[in-house]
Scaffold this motif. Structure first.
Motif, PDB file in Angstrom:
ATOM      1  N   GLY A 133       0.783  -1.230   0.000  1.00  0.00           N
ATOM      2  CA  GLY A 133       0.000   0.000   0.000  1.00  0.00           C
ATOM      3  C   GLY A 133       0.813   1.278   0.000  1.00  0.00           C
ATOM      4  O   GLY A 133       0.288   2.346   0.327  1.00  0.00           O
ATOM      5  N   LYS A 134       2.083   1.199  -0.403  1.00  0.00           N
ATOM      6  CA  LYS A 134       2.939   2.383  -0.366  1.00  0.00           C
ATOM      7  C   LYS A 134       3.153   3.007  -1.737  1.00  0.00           C
ATOM      8  O   LYS A 134       3.840   4.011  -1.867  1.00  0.00           O
ATOM      9  N   GLY A 135       2.588   2.406  -2.770  1.00  0.00           N
ATOM     10  CA  GLY A 135       2.801   2.932  -4.099  1.00  0.00           C
ATOM     11  C   GLY A 135       4.072   2.383  -4.714  1.00  0.00           C
ATOM     12  O   GLY A 135       4.872   1.702  -4.050  1.00  0.00           O
ATOM     13  N   ALA A 136       4.281   2.681  -5.979  1.00  0.00           N
ATOM     14  CA  ALA A 136       5.479   2.229  -6.685  1.00  0.00           C
ATOM     15  C   ALA A 136       5.695   3.115  -7.896  1.00  0.00           C
ATOM     16  O   ALA A 136       4.762   3.751  -8.403  1.00  0.00           O
ATOM     17  N   LEU A 137       6.926   3.140  -8.364  1.00  0.00           N
ATOM     18  CA  LEU A 137       7.290   3.885  -9.563  1.00  0.00           C
ATOM     19  C   LEU A 137       7.605   2.897 -10.672  1.00  0.00           C
ATOM     20  O   LEU A 137       8.429   1.996 -10.492  1.00  0.00           O
ATOM     21  N   LEU A 138       6.919   3.032 -11.811  1.00  0.00           N
ATOM     22  CA  LEU A 138       7.136   2.160 -12.955  1.00  0.00           C
ATOM     23  C   LEU A 138       7.815   2.970 -14.053  1.00  0.00           C
ATOM     24  O   LEU A 138       7.251   3.960 -14.537  1.00  0.00           O
ATOM     25  N   LEU A 139       8.994   2.547 -14.462  1.00  0.00           N
ATOM     26  CA  LEU A 139       9.761   3.272 -15.463  1.00  0.00           C
ATOM     27  C   LEU A 139       9.884   2.425 -16.721  1.00  0.00           C
ATOM     28  O   LEU A 139      10.177   1.233 -16.652  1.00  0.00           O
TER      29      LEU A 139
END
Length: 317
Positions: A133-139
């Motif tokens: 539940g902390k989010g994520a960065l997708l590159l």
């Protein structure tokens, strides 16, 4: 305040640093043309739509040799062999097919879009990040039909936001936002300012997945990363956000397979710390991202839709 990097949701719109031939395509980036493309694709088989797209792209490359030359120079940064004129034509042909699929899916259900995805690799890391539940960065990069990844993420219940700079036509920005919304994907239009920085940070803090493109030169670059045969200046603002929010970073690609279906690949999670010198930490993080992305580009080079010059300097990272 760190700057955000290159547009994550653009449809390969022309760049001001591109050769004069690139400016010719700018009038095509209008909502009316995109809407017309979707309307026409509604009544045609997928193979026909892709064929029209490929033919149009190849014709553009034939009449705009300077534009095609940029593609060849970019390929030389990646490939470990001489680049031939046919290689550039392969890129344009595949690009036209990808645009054909984009229009084809614009008039069909999200289930149809997901049905084109035959293979997925690395789902487990995304699922774990979602549970946290902390989010994520997708590159990702300008590789394959990267927009299709949003349809897959929404099917898993992952709340996803695609970052985008304003399109040349404001109505096109609205059109493309509505296109993604059909797939349950949100669009966040950003600029090079502190308000954009805070807006993206808020999305991450809400536990959302934020997707961004990273393989274009940035006018506010802080480091340059190594490619097999050159360097690429990139912005580190988005990675700084990942450090601040302590969210995992994933490298993701969507590429077409020989059977005309798609493969979605996701790397294991990367975790970056802001301990020590910020500049050194961001340079190291950028290197880790591109160490994962570059092999994917090299393996699927004919689907690397880089139509702006990538040569440039920058602080070695």
């Amino acid at each position: 305040m760190p700057k955000l990097q290159e547009n994550a949701g653009e449809t390969r719109r022309p760049d001001t640093s591109a050769p004069r031939g690139a400016a010719v395509s700018r009038p095509l980036y209008r909502s009316s043309w995109f809407a017309l493309g979707v309307l026409a694709a509604r009544f045609l088989p997928r193979g026909v739509v892709r064929g029209i797209g490929a033919g149009s792209a190849l014709a553009f490359a034939f009449f705009r040799r300077a534009h095609a030359a940029v593609v060849a120079r970019n390929l030389r940064l990646i490939l470990d062999r001489p680049v031939r004129a046919a290689d550039s034509r392969n890129v344009y042909g595949n690009f036209g097919k990808a645009i054909g699929d984009y229009f084809y899916l614009g008039s069909r259900s999200v289930a149809c879009a997901r049905g084109l995805i035959e293979e997925r690799i690395g789902y487990e890391g995304l699922a774990f990040a979602h549970r946290q539940g902390k989010g994520a960065l997708l590159l990702t990069g300008h590789l394959g039909l990267f927009e299709l990844g949003g349809a897959l993420l929404s099917s898993f219940g992952f709340s996803t936001v695609i970052l985008t700079f304003p399109e040349p036509d404001p109505n096109l920005s609205l059109w493309r936002s509505a296109y993604r919304r059909r797939w349950g994907v949100e669009t966040l239009e950003v600029g090079e300012d502190a308000f954009s920085f805070l807006a993206v940070r808020k999305k991450l803090s809400q536990g959302k997945f934020v997707a961004a493109l990273v393989d274009r030169p940035s006018p506010t670059s802080r480091v340059s990363v190594r490619l097999p045969h050159g360097r690429l200046p990139v912005s580190t603002g988005i990675l700084y956000l990942a450090m601040l929010e302590a969210v995992p970073v994933f490298v993701v690609t969507v590429t077409e397979k020989p059977n005309r279906r798609y493969r979605v690949w996701c790397s294991p999670p990367l975790f970056f710390s802001d301990q020590g010198s910020r500049e050194e930490a961001l340079a190291a993080a950028s290197r880790q991202v591109f160490d994962l992305l570059v092999p994917e580009i090299a393996a699927h080079w004919s689907q690397w839709y880089q139509f702006v010059p990538l040569e440039g300097g920058g602080i070695p990272g």
